[in-house]
Design a protein around this motif. Sequence first.
Motif, PDB file in Angstrom:
ATOM      1  N   LEU A   5       6.368  -0.904   3.718  1.00  0.00           N
ATOM      2  CA  LEU A   5       5.689  -2.186   3.564  1.00  0.00           C
ATOM      3  C   LEU A   5       6.353  -2.959   2.447  1.00  0.00           C
ATOM      4  O   LEU A   5       6.693  -2.394   1.406  1.00  0.00           O
ATOM      5  CB  LEU A   5       4.207  -2.008   3.214  1.00  0.00           C
ATOM      6  CG  LEU A   5       3.529  -3.380   3.004  1.00  0.00           C
ATOM      7  CD1 LEU A   5       2.227  -3.487   3.761  1.00  0.00           C
ATOM      8  CD2 LEU A   5       3.352  -3.729   1.535  1.00  0.00           C
ATOM      9  N   SER A   6       6.563  -4.239   2.685  1.00  0.00           N
ATOM     10  CA  SER A   6       6.993  -5.080   1.577  1.00  0.00           C
ATOM     11  C   SER A   6       6.403  -6.471   1.727  1.00  0.00           C
ATOM     12  O   SER A   6       5.856  -6.817   2.786  1.00  0.00           O
ATOM     13  CB  SER A   6       8.517  -5.146   1.475  1.00  0.00           C
ATOM     14  OG  SER A   6       8.866  -5.606   0.178  1.00  0.00           O
ATOM     15  N   GLY A   7       6.500  -7.246   0.656  1.00  0.00           N
ATOM     16  CA  GLY A   7       5.906  -8.580   0.672  1.00  0.00           C
ATOM     17  C   GLY A   7       6.797  -9.590  -0.028  1.00  0.00           C
ATOM     18  O   GLY A   7       7.603  -9.238  -0.895  1.00  0.00           O
ATOM     19  N   GLN A   9       6.565 -13.801  -1.567  1.00  0.00           N
ATOM     20  CA  GLN A   9       5.676 -14.933  -1.830  1.00  0.00           C
ATOM     21  C   GLN A   9       6.193 -16.212  -1.156  1.00  0.00           C
ATOM     22  O   GLN A   9       7.388 -16.472  -1.173  1.00  0.00           O
ATOM     23  CB  GLN A   9       5.616 -15.211  -3.337  1.00  0.00           C
ATOM     24  CG  GLN A   9       4.876 -14.148  -4.115  1.00  0.00           C
ATOM     25  CD  GLN A   9       4.478 -14.649  -5.493  1.00  0.00           C
ATOM     26  OE1 GLN A   9       4.084 -15.803  -5.669  1.00  0.00           O
ATOM     27  NE2 GLN A   9       4.560 -13.774  -6.472  1.00  0.00           N
ATOM     28  N   VAL A  41       2.894 -12.877   1.150  1.00  0.00           N
ATOM     29  CA  VAL A  41       1.771 -12.657   0.225  1.00  0.00           C
ATOM     30  C   VAL A  41       1.289 -13.981  -0.377  1.00  0.00           C
ATOM     31  O   VAL A  41       1.518 -14.292  -1.541  1.00  0.00           O
ATOM     32  CB  VAL A  41       2.110 -11.600  -0.859  1.00  0.00           C
ATOM     33  CG1 VAL A  41       2.188 -10.220  -0.233  1.00  0.00           C
ATOM     34  CG2 VAL A  41       3.433 -11.887  -1.570  1.00  0.00           C
ATOM     35  N   HIS A  44      -1.011 -13.760  -3.513  1.00  0.00           N
ATOM     36  CA  HIS A  44      -0.313 -13.575  -4.784  1.00  0.00           C
ATOM     37  C   HIS A  44       0.204 -14.893  -5.351  1.00  0.00           C
ATOM     38  O   HIS A  44       0.331 -15.047  -6.563  1.00  0.00           O
ATOM     39  CB  HIS A  44       0.862 -12.605  -4.615  1.00  0.00           C
ATOM     40  CG  HIS A  44       0.464 -11.164  -4.706  1.00  0.00           C
ATOM     41  ND1 HIS A  44       0.414 -10.326  -3.624  1.00  0.00           N
ATOM     42  CD2 HIS A  44       0.082 -10.418  -5.769  1.00  0.00           C
ATOM     43  CE1 HIS A  44       0.022  -9.121  -4.017  1.00  0.00           C
ATOM     44  NE2 HIS A  44      -0.182  -9.154  -5.308  1.00  0.00           N
ATOM     45  N   TYR A 128      -2.763  -9.207 -10.664  1.00  0.00           N
ATOM     46  CA  TYR A 128      -1.719  -9.294  -9.619  1.00  0.00           C
ATOM     47  C   TYR A 128      -1.200  -7.924  -9.167  1.00  0.00           C
ATOM     48  O   TYR A 128      -1.147  -7.637  -7.962  1.00  0.00           O
ATOM     49  CB  TYR A 128      -0.592 -10.180 -10.173  1.00  0.00           C
ATOM     50  CG  TYR A 128       0.626 -10.397  -9.305  1.00  0.00           C
ATOM     51  CD1 TYR A 128       0.936 -11.669  -8.798  1.00  0.00           C
ATOM     52  CD2 TYR A 128       1.510  -9.364  -9.004  1.00  0.00           C
ATOM     53  CE1 TYR A 128       2.070 -11.887  -8.025  1.00  0.00           C
ATOM     54  CE2 TYR A 128       2.642  -9.577  -8.226  1.00  0.00           C
ATOM     55  CZ  TYR A 128       2.918 -10.833  -7.741  1.00  0.00           C
ATOM     56  OH  TYR A 128       4.036 -11.041  -6.971  1.00  0.00           O
ATOM     57  N   GLN A 132      -1.280  -6.006  -5.450  1.00  0.00           N
ATOM     58  CA  GLN A 132      -0.048  -5.471  -4.854  1.00  0.00           C
ATOM     59  C   GLN A 132      -0.230  -3.992  -4.478  1.00  0.00           C
ATOM     60  O   GLN A 132       0.201  -3.547  -3.402  1.00  0.00           O
ATOM     61  CB  GLN A 132       1.128  -5.637  -5.822  1.00  0.00           C
ATOM     62  CG  GLN A 132       2.454  -5.189  -5.222  1.00  0.00           C
ATOM     63  CD  GLN A 132       3.663  -5.575  -6.075  1.00  0.00           C
ATOM     64  OE1 GLN A 132       3.533  -6.318  -7.066  1.00  0.00           O
ATOM     65  NE2 GLN A 132       4.827  -5.086  -5.686  1.00  0.00           N
ATOM     66  N   ASP A 135      -2.092  -3.962  -1.320  1.00  0.00           N
ATOM     67  CA  ASP A 135      -1.224  -4.332  -0.186  1.00  0.00           C
ATOM     68  C   ASP A 135      -0.531  -3.086   0.360  1.00  0.00           C
ATOM     69  O   ASP A 135      -0.417  -2.896   1.570  1.00  0.00           O
ATOM     70  CB  ASP A 135      -0.072  -5.258  -0.630  1.00  0.00           C
ATOM     71  CG  ASP A 135      -0.526  -6.609  -1.131  1.00  0.00           C
ATOM     72  OD1 ASP A 135      -1.674  -6.988  -0.863  1.00  0.00           O
ATOM     73  OD2 ASP A 135       0.296  -7.286  -1.804  1.00  0.00           O
ATOM     74  N   ILE A 136      -0.020  -2.295  -0.565  1.00  0.00           N
ATOM     75  CA  ILE A 136       0.828  -1.166  -0.188  1.00  0.00           C
ATOM     76  C   ILE A 136      -0.005  -0.025   0.396  1.00  0.00           C
ATOM     77  O   ILE A 136       0.274   0.478   1.486  1.00  0.00           O
ATOM     78  CB  ILE A 136       1.614  -0.669  -1.430  1.00  0.00           C
ATOM     79  CG1 ILE A 136       2.564  -1.769  -1.911  1.00  0.00           C
ATOM     80  CG2 ILE A 136       2.362   0.632  -1.114  1.00  0.00           C
ATOM     81  CD1 ILE A 136       3.133  -1.541  -3.305  1.00  0.00           C
ATOM     82  N   VAL A 144       8.418   1.547  -0.231  1.00  0.00           N
ATOM     83  CA  VAL A 144       8.258   0.134  -0.552  1.00  0.00           C
ATOM     84  C   VAL A 144       9.608  -0.432  -0.974  1.00  0.00           C
ATOM     85  O   VAL A 144      10.060  -0.203  -2.098  1.00  0.00           O
ATOM     86  CB  VAL A 144       7.233  -0.056  -1.695  1.00  0.00           C
ATOM     87  CG1 VAL A 144       6.927  -1.537  -1.886  1.00  0.00           C
ATOM     88  CG2 VAL A 144       5.954   0.714  -1.423  1.00  0.00           C
ATOM     89  N   VAL A 146      11.852  -2.814  -2.538  1.00  0.00           N
ATOM     90  CA  VAL A 146      11.732  -3.913  -3.508  1.00  0.00           C
ATOM     91  C   VAL A 146      12.937  -3.900  -4.444  1.00  0.00           C
ATOM     92  O   VAL A 146      13.708  -2.948  -4.478  1.00  0.00           O
ATOM     93  CB  VAL A 146      10.458  -3.782  -4.389  1.00  0.00           C
ATOM     94  CG1 VAL A 146       9.209  -4.179  -3.632  1.00  0.00           C
ATOM     95  CG2 VAL A 146      10.328  -2.380  -4.963  1.00  0.00           C
ATOM     96  N   GLN A 150      10.496  -4.751  -9.576  1.00  0.00           N
ATOM     97  CA  GLN A 150       9.160  -4.358  -9.111  1.00  0.00           C
ATOM     98  C   GLN A 150       8.862  -2.882  -9.343  1.00  0.00           C
ATOM     99  O   GLN A 150       7.800  -2.382  -8.977  1.00  0.00           O
ATOM    100  CB  GLN A 150       9.018  -4.670  -7.609  1.00  0.00           C
ATOM    101  CG  GLN A 150       9.050  -6.148  -7.292  1.00  0.00           C
ATOM    102  CD  GLN A 150       7.883  -6.877  -7.911  1.00  0.00           C
ATOM    103  OE1 GLN A 150       6.726  -6.480  -7.750  1.00  0.00           O
ATOM    104  NE2 GLN A 150       8.163  -7.939  -8.655  1.00  0.00           N
TER     105      GLN A 150
HETATM  106  N1  TRP Z   1       5.346  -8.692  -6.374  1.00  0.00           N
HETATM  107  C1  TRP Z   1       6.319  -8.775  -5.304  1.00  0.00           C
HETATM  108  C2  TRP Z   1       7.474  -9.680  -5.766  1.00  0.00           C
HETATM  109  O1  TRP Z   1       7.260 -10.563  -6.555  1.00  0.00           O
HETATM  110  C3  TRP Z   1       5.716  -9.313  -4.030  1.00  0.00           C
HETATM  111  C4  TRP Z   1       4.734  -8.360  -3.431  1.00  0.00           C
HETATM  112  C5  TRP Z   1       3.390  -8.531  -3.313  1.00  0.00           C
HETATM  113  C6  TRP Z   1       5.032  -7.098  -2.863  1.00  0.00           C
HETATM  114  N2  TRP Z   1       2.840  -7.469  -2.683  1.00  0.00           N
HETATM  115  C7  TRP Z   1       3.815  -6.560  -2.403  1.00  0.00           C
HETATM  116  C8  TRP Z   1       6.224  -6.376  -2.717  1.00  0.00           C
HETATM  117  C9  TRP Z   1       3.752  -5.306  -1.813  1.00  0.00           C
HETATM  118  C10 TRP Z   1       6.150  -5.117  -2.125  1.00  0.00           C
HETATM  119  C11 TRP Z   1       4.919  -4.588  -1.684  1.00  0.00           C
HETATM  120  O2  TRP Z   1       8.568  -9.513  -5.285  1.00  0.00           O
END
Ligand code: TRP
Length: 335
Positions: A5-7, A9, A41, A44, A128, A132, A135-136, A144, A146, A150
């Motif tokens: 999983l990744s996110g 913004q 996300v 976030h 924040y 996160q 989310d994971i 994850v 990233v 992170q």
């Molecule tokens: N904080 C991450 C960033 O700024 C973005 C993010 C939010 C994220 N939720 C996540 C990354 C969950 C990985 C998994 O890049």
Amino acid sequence: MKRVLSGIQPTADSFHLGNYLGAIKQWVALQDTHDAFYCVVDLHSLTVDVDPKLMTERTLKSVAQLIALGLDPNRCTIFVQSHIHQHNQLAWIMECLAGFGEASRMTQFKDKSQKAGSDRTTVGLFTYPLLQAADIMLYQANLVPVGEDQRQHIELTRDLGQRFNSRYGDTLVVPEPYIMKAGAKINDLQDPTAKMSKSAASQSGVIDILDEPSINIKKIKSAVTDTGREVTFDEAEKPGISNLITILSSLTSKSQSEIEKEFSGKGYGDFKGEVAQAVADYFSPIRNRSLELLTSKSELAEIIKAGAKKAEVVAEATLAKVYKNLGLLPRKGSE
Ligand code: TRP
């Protein structure tokens, strides 16, 4: 298959080259070897000032670009964070599990809050990393992907997962960080010792994927280079040229040494012309596909809807397990 999983913004009008080569390109590769969940996300991005119109627009643009860049809704799950209410619900559980001191030690929070001052630092910025973590672990992700920046948030996520499991029984998968290769780190074209970033003072060193090819060609042709004339990779002495070599080799099948050979004795002008052309050729179809998705809104809407449906099933199952193990009273008729 292991789950990732990744996110990302939705805070810019376009992703830039650094976002793509540093992260999204790896996301695309992982969808074939993993059960991949990728999340825009939006929640976030509420931790700083919001312009509602831009919020909607940038969320759509983010999803469109992810698809145009190669994420395939049939091979991975692409969704918008705020569509899945369970993120906030699990985030609260994380907030009740994390120590105040523990959260205060997050370097990203410390940096950002120091810059903003305490009155302009929102509580959301403080919590924040707990959103996160939710989310994971909501998706029981094993990995994850990233960037290095992170790592601390993923470590916190692991600590919280282990804490939950040891107090309330085995419930959450404790994820591993999958730190993406530093080789894919792309620097600013005008300040090649700094990471390419949307928050750079000037946008002339940032290659935006949705910009017209002619603009990006111009930016690359006016990239800062270094003294000397040789096209050789040397990050300390030649950060500008080295950055352009990294860009060219990442977008083509040419290796660093092939590029050095090809341009030996040719000088910077020819080299920059080739990098500029490679960037334009690579991103033109991606830009076109993004714009197409953004005009024919129904295809995009369908993809977003289907992604939420897939994500919700997993999220609901995890949250139900978490609530049950915490002893929260089940709502009558919902068992
Ligand atoms: N904080 C991450 C960033 O700024 C973005 C993010 C939010 C994220 N939720 C996540 C990354 C969950 C990985 C998994 O890049």
